[in-house]
Design an enzyme around this catalytic site. Structure first.
Site, PDB file in Angstrom:
ATOM      1  N   HIS B  68       0.852  -1.192   0.000  1.00 12.33           N
ATOM      2  CA  HIS B  68       0.000   0.000   0.000  1.00 12.33           C
ATOM      3  C   HIS B  68       0.883   1.235   0.000  1.00 12.33           C
ATOM      4  O   HIS B  68       2.109   1.147   0.175  1.00 12.33           O
ATOM      5  CB  HIS B  68      -0.940  -0.013   1.206  1.00 12.33           C
ATOM      6  CG  HIS B  68      -0.342  -0.638   2.447  1.00 12.33           C
ATOM      7  ND1 HIS B  68       0.713  -0.075   3.114  1.00 12.33           N
ATOM      8  CD2 HIS B  68      -0.634  -1.794   3.102  1.00 12.33           C
ATOM      9  CE1 HIS B  68       1.032  -0.847   4.144  1.00 12.33           C
ATOM     10  NE2 HIS B  68       0.247  -1.906   4.155  1.00 12.33           N
ATOM     11  N   HIS B  72       4.558   1.454   7.153  1.00 14.01           N
ATOM     12  CA  HIS B  72       4.416   0.841   8.473  1.00 14.01           C
ATOM     13  C   HIS B  72       5.720   1.014   9.246  1.00 14.01           C
ATOM     14  O   HIS B  72       6.812   0.880   8.680  1.00 14.01           O
ATOM     15  CB  HIS B  72       4.180  -0.676   8.359  1.00 14.01           C
ATOM     16  CG  HIS B  72       2.814  -1.082   7.965  1.00 14.01           C
ATOM     17  ND1 HIS B  72       1.676  -0.515   8.481  1.00 14.01           N
ATOM     18  CD2 HIS B  72       2.392  -2.050   7.121  1.00 14.01           C
ATOM     19  CE1 HIS B  72       0.620  -1.112   7.962  1.00 14.01           C
ATOM     20  NE2 HIS B  72       1.016  -2.030   7.119  1.00 14.01           N
ATOM     21  N   CYS B 120       2.522  -2.033  15.472  1.00 10.71           N
ATOM     22  CA  CYS B 120       2.574  -1.394  14.157  1.00 10.71           C
ATOM     23  C   CYS B 120       2.035   0.026  14.278  1.00 10.71           C
ATOM     24  O   CYS B 120       0.867   0.219  14.620  1.00 10.71           O
ATOM     25  CB  CYS B 120       1.752  -2.197  13.151  1.00 10.71           C
ATOM     26  SG  CYS B 120       1.734  -1.428  11.506  1.00 10.71           S
TER      27      CYS B 120
END
Lengths: 153, 153
Positions: B68, B72, B120
């Site tokens: 994406h 992260h 995360c």
């Protein structure tokens, strides 16, 4: 280096240091009261809206008592200690979560004869901390529990 | 409850659960391939530009292979395992840091017969993940190390 490179794994080492992460004195200016605390920036990058930092105090150390507009999201990572959170003093232990909202007085203290380390997530864009005035400090210390905390108890 | 209340301490419990934090199945829609993974949102609030989540896989479990636009910032919290990070497979252990930049294929696998859990940090505003096409998956699996990883090795 504080900016994490793309697609990278940085290993943890047993002394709570990480590959390619520099350890900084807590504040260079020396104007704020603090003791035996160091900062490591684990994640900071333009594409991340927040930073993740690791702060560690030696036994007996403490962070600056301060407040600010920006919020802190804290996870204890190492050791036991106490934190001032508004008008309460709380015992903390590994992986506990501490939410520090805007304008809430806060301080961490390594009160248990061992280092106290925590992760702190904070917005990349944020205001500067305020220190308490003498009057504000006296108002906090009117609470005996807070007075004992501030005295290192 | 996923939104953390102001000025709050939430304790950690030995089973990797926290006060007032709900455990969610990883993805409700069931369209993405994953196994034995759950999500807990530790910090999410309008005043925080990012969220901090905890994902945990049971032994043998894995996250969705995806990519994406958003980045992260991952810290392993529990256990040992492996992650696919772009075109490499890396072994990870507690407190290791994994930087996953934009459009980098990634997947975590609990390969070592124990749970694998990680924090995360992610921007509050973010795009939805993409899954690999059959062609993209084949291209990844052309690397024998990645093929073994994807087969659960």
């Amino acid at each position: 280096m504080d900016i994490d490179p793309p697609g990278k794994l940085r290993h943890f080492h047993a002394d709570y240091r990480w590959d390619e992460v520099a350890e900084h004195p807590y504040k260079e200016e020396g104007s704020a009261p603090f003791r035996a605390i160091a900062r490591q920036v684990l994640f900071s990058a333009p594409e991340l809206a927040s930073e993740l930092r690791y702060f560690e105090m030696a036994a007996g150390g403490y962070s600056t008592l301060e407040r600010h507009q920006h919020a802190h999201a804290v996870m204890i990572l190492r050791g036991h200690g106490h934190c001032l959170l508004g008008d309460t003093v709380r015992a903390v232990q590994p992986f506990d979560l501490v939410s520090i909202p805007a304008w809430t007085w806060h301080q961490f203290r390594a009160t248990q004869g061992e280092p106290l380390g925590f992760l702190c997530m904070v917005n990349r864009d944020r205001d500067k901390p305020q220190l308490p005035t003498e009057q504000q400090l006296a108002a906090l210390a009117a609470n005996p529990e807070i007075a004992a905390f501030l005295a290192g108890g």
